[in-house]
Design an enzyme around this catalytic site. Sequence first.
Site, mmCIF file in Angstrom:
data_model
loop_
_atom_site.group_PDB
_atom_site.id
_atom_site.type_symbol
_atom_site.label_atom_id
_atom_site.label_comp_id
_atom_site.label_asym_id
_atom_site.label_seq_id
_atom_site.Cartn_x
_atom_site.Cartn_y
_atom_site.Cartn_z
ATOM 1 N N CYS A 175 18.001 41.477 67.835
ATOM 2 C CA CYS A 175 19.387 41.326 67.350
ATOM 3 C C CYS A 175 19.422 40.586 66.028
ATOM 4 O O CYS A 175 18.505 39.869 65.676
ATOM 5 C CB CYS A 175 20.260 40.573 68.331
ATOM 6 S SG CYS A 175 21.965 40.565 67.753
ATOM 7 N N CYS B 240 23.248 36.885 69.979
ATOM 8 C CA CYS B 240 23.086 38.148 70.694
ATOM 9 C C CYS B 240 21.743 38.146 71.411
ATOM 10 O O CYS B 240 20.767 38.740 70.950
ATOM 11 C CB CYS B 240 23.179 39.347 69.744
ATOM 12 S SG CYS B 240 24.788 39.530 69.016
#
Lengths: 108, 207
Positions: free
Chosen positions: B108, B113
């Site tokens: 990510c 994330c």
Amino acid sequence: MTNPDLKTLPEMVLVDDEPVFNEPWEAQAFAMVIDLHQKGAFTWTEWANALSTQIHGSETRDYYQHWLHALESLVAEKQLTSTEALLNKKAQWHEAASKTPHGEPIEL
Amino acid sequence: MLMHSHDDDDHSHMTDIEARVRALESLLSEKGYIDSAAVDNIVQTYEKKIGPQNGAQVVAKAWTDEAYNAWLREDATAAIHSLGYTSRQGEHMVAVFNSTDTHHLIVCTLCSCYPWSVLGLPPTWYKSPPYRSRAVIEPRAVLAEFGLEIPTSKKIEVHDSTAEIRYLVIPERPKNTDSLGESELAQLVTRNSMIGTAVIDPVEPAS
């Protein structure tokens, strides 16, 4: 490296003597305070007072939101940086994130 | 072959709180008042409640409990929450299962994330620009640098996490582990094997 006594902090939630984090930024904000303290930026009593001021202020917030506000105010008070510089840098991060397609690194 | 789960019109998101924390981090480290490696170390030292041990439980249960395995494939968010690993951000979890013909890898752009309710906070390399850009472009070369040679006969699927969807890799169960129970199996599962930058070391047959 000496670890500060977390029990001296107002309303600190500890389980088995460890702080409880709900989200990554909370752990990040927590760790920055420990690092600043260990590098001598402020004493643990100064930190406990800064946190206490937030918690006993008029705003109702989650614990680590108080923590973040206390950190922002203490670094400004110690002139490590200024409130204005923090606001500018925050705006830069928002702008960088909004311009960055997902899949590419966000950089300032 | 590379399959990249990617939403083209999705730009990166950052909450106001994340931006404030990043602002503090970048300003204070530019001036040398903190250093990122020390901050990461402190996080790892203090953080015991959420961490890869949670994901390892999910993996071990998926290996030993067929019904749970099916549930995890069907609705990973609910299956993971059932073990008590929940996040307040309410993101959707997807479990991707390594097999003899496919290896999965997660990446990510943002440190947020990351499936942190099951893996804790991301390691420094996961947040580094080279990993974030190269994992998508040349996953085989990146994995080789982690010491993981994936044969060309095996497909690599790279999953780009978003603010809404986080992935968890379910590694293959090593051979010679039939006699092990769920908690013993969980101890074999490493963080990197659940990101996809490692596989689980083979277990020596019991003599």
